[in-house]
Scaffold this motif. Structure first.
Motif, PDB file in Angstrom:
ATOM      1  N   UNK A  47       0.822  -1.211   0.000  1.00  0.00           N
ATOM      2  CA  UNK A  47       0.000   0.000   0.000  1.00  0.00           C
ATOM      3  C   UNK A  47       0.853   1.258   0.000  1.00  0.00           C
ATOM      4  N   UNK A  48       2.148   1.095  -0.070  1.00  0.00           N
ATOM      5  CA  UNK A  48       3.061   2.243  -0.085  1.00  0.00           C
ATOM      6  C   UNK A  48       3.517   2.524  -1.509  1.00  0.00           C
ATOM      7  N   UNK A  49       3.987   3.734  -1.751  1.00  0.00           N
ATOM      8  CA  UNK A  49       4.455   4.115  -3.077  1.00  0.00           C
ATOM      9  C   UNK A  49       5.895   3.677  -3.295  1.00  0.00           C
ATOM     10  N   UNK A  50       6.251   3.460  -4.548  1.00  0.00           N
ATOM     11  CA  UNK A  50       7.629   3.179  -4.912  1.00  0.00           C
ATOM     12  C   UNK A  50       7.956   1.704  -4.919  1.00  0.00           C
ATOM     13  N   UNK A  51       9.237   1.441  -4.777  1.00  0.00           N
ATOM     14  CA  UNK A  51       9.759   0.087  -4.855  1.00  0.00           C
ATOM     15  C   UNK A  51      10.530  -0.223  -3.576  1.00  0.00           C
ATOM     16  N   UNK A  52      10.126  -1.278  -2.902  1.00  0.00           N
ATOM     17  CA  UNK A  52      10.835  -1.757  -1.727  1.00  0.00           C
ATOM     18  C   UNK A  52      11.504  -3.056  -2.117  1.00  0.00           C
ATOM     19  N   UNK A  57      20.802  -6.411   0.477  1.00  0.00           N
ATOM     20  CA  UNK A  57      20.668  -5.029   0.906  1.00  0.00           C
ATOM     21  C   UNK A  57      19.182  -4.673   0.937  1.00  0.00           C
ATOM     22  N   UNK A  58      18.899  -3.475   1.411  1.00  0.00           N
ATOM     23  CA  UNK A  58      17.523  -2.979   1.467  1.00  0.00           C
ATOM     24  C   UNK A  58      17.469  -1.670   0.686  1.00  0.00           C
ATOM     25  N   UNK A  59      16.505  -1.569  -0.225  1.00  0.00           N
ATOM     26  CA  UNK A  59      16.303  -0.334  -0.977  1.00  0.00           C
ATOM     27  C   UNK A  59      14.832   0.045  -0.911  1.00  0.00           C
ATOM     28  N   UNK A  60      14.587   1.333  -0.804  1.00  0.00           N
ATOM     29  CA  UNK A  60      13.233   1.861  -0.878  1.00  0.00           C
ATOM     30  C   UNK A  60      13.322   3.131  -1.707  1.00  0.00           C
ATOM     31  N   UNK A  61      12.894   3.053  -2.975  1.00  0.00           N
ATOM     32  CA  UNK A  61      13.056   4.157  -3.908  1.00  0.00           C
ATOM     33  C   UNK A  61      11.738   4.455  -4.605  1.00  0.00           C
ATOM     34  N   UNK A  62      11.612   5.663  -5.116  1.00  0.00           N
ATOM     35  CA  UNK A  62      10.409   6.066  -5.849  1.00  0.00           C
ATOM     36  C   UNK A  62      10.501   5.745  -7.341  1.00  0.00           C
ATOM     37  N   UNK A  63      11.713   5.821  -7.901  1.00  0.00           N
ATOM     38  CA  UNK A  63      11.897   5.681  -9.338  1.00  0.00           C
ATOM     39  C   UNK A  63      12.807   4.507  -9.675  1.00  0.00           C
ATOM     40  N   UNK A  64      12.492   3.835 -10.767  1.00  0.00           N
ATOM     41  CA  UNK A  64      13.293   2.691 -11.211  1.00  0.00           C
ATOM     42  C   UNK A  64      14.749   3.093 -11.403  1.00  0.00           C
ATOM     43  N   UNK A  82       3.972  -0.095 -10.799  1.00  0.00           N
ATOM     44  CA  UNK A  82       4.718   0.629  -9.776  1.00  0.00           C
ATOM     45  C   UNK A  82       4.179   0.152  -8.433  1.00  0.00           C
ATOM     46  N   UNK A  83       4.857   0.512  -7.393  1.00  0.00           N
ATOM     47  CA  UNK A  83       4.467   0.102  -6.041  1.00  0.00           C
ATOM     48  C   UNK A  83       4.603  -1.406  -5.878  1.00  0.00           C
ATOM     49  N   UNK A  84       5.838  -1.857  -5.882  1.00  0.00           N
ATOM     50  CA  UNK A  84       6.134  -3.273  -5.710  1.00  0.00           C
ATOM     51  C   UNK A  84       7.071  -3.475  -4.532  1.00  0.00           C
ATOM     52  N   UNK A  85       6.892  -4.589  -3.869  1.00  0.00           N
ATOM     53  CA  UNK A  85       7.847  -5.038  -2.869  1.00  0.00           C
ATOM     54  C   UNK A  85       8.415  -6.355  -3.369  1.00  0.00           C
ATOM     55  N   UNK A  86       9.721  -6.403  -3.516  1.00  0.00           N
ATOM     56  CA  UNK A  86      10.407  -7.588  -4.021  1.00  0.00           C
ATOM     57  C   UNK A  86      11.372  -8.076  -2.952  1.00  0.00           C
ATOM     58  N   UNK A  87      11.242  -9.344  -2.597  1.00  0.00           N
ATOM     59  CA  UNK A  87      12.106  -9.950  -1.589  1.00  0.00           C
ATOM     60  C   UNK A  87      12.777 -11.168  -2.209  1.00  0.00           C
TER      61      UNK A  87
END
Length: 166
Positions: A47-52, A57-64, A82-87
């Motif tokens: 439900x959050x914006x951007x890419x987690x 490592x851990x990244x949380x960014x708005x743009x590819x 957009x708005x994906x969480x990838x683990x």
């Protein structure tokens, strides 16, 4: 949530003949086996914006374009939501010589396509993974990792002068 796994591999013969510098001149032939060790990728729509991104490592960014992980960045450029969480997780660490980057790329692409209600057959998946790693990222690698990760089992592959694979 989509969870995909892709097997790691061992080469049984022909390693190195999957490199473009070899098979474009001589054609290549390789026998490889998928093993029961895997790379796992999960994709979900938070439900959050951007890419987690959660990997080593851990990244949380708005743009590819701001994504540091090259395979994830190039894969997302294919036009997914957009708005994906990838683990990502793996049974073994990278750098073991068992084709983990090819397994990672095929698992990531399969998860992204399924999350977008699309599907790729094994050949399409392998070729797309090769395109990202070899052509877009200019990695000095061959095609065996992506192909065995996509097809699984014990398989033989013929690498043709025209870059096609049987």
């Amino acid at each position: 949530m989509i969870v995909v796994r892709s097997p790691l591999r061992i080469s049984l013969g022909g390693g190195g003949t999957d490199l473009p510098s070899y098979y474009r001149e001589n054609e290549g032939f390789l026998i490889a086996a998928a093993i029961n060790k895997y790379v796992f990728v999960s994709v979900m729509n938070p439900f959050t914006n951007g890419y987690t991104l959660k990997y080593s490592e851990y990244e949380n960014v708005e743009n590819i374009k701001d994504i540091k992980h090259p395979i994830i960045r190039e894969s997302l450029k294919l036009g997914f939501k957009k708005n994906l969480e990838i683990t990502t997780l793996a049974d073994l660490p990278s750098g073991t010589g068992l084709g983990s980057s090819g397994s990672f790329t095929t698992a990531l692409l399969k998860a992204l396509y399924i999350n977008s209600s699309q599907n790729l057959n094994a050949e399409e998946l392998a070729e797309l993974a090769c395109d990202i790693e070899i052509n877009k990222l200019n990695e000095p690698i061959g095609k065996q990792d992506q192909y065995i990760a996509a097809f699984g089992g014990i398989s033989s592959f013929k690498f043709n002068n025209d870059d096609s694979v049987n």
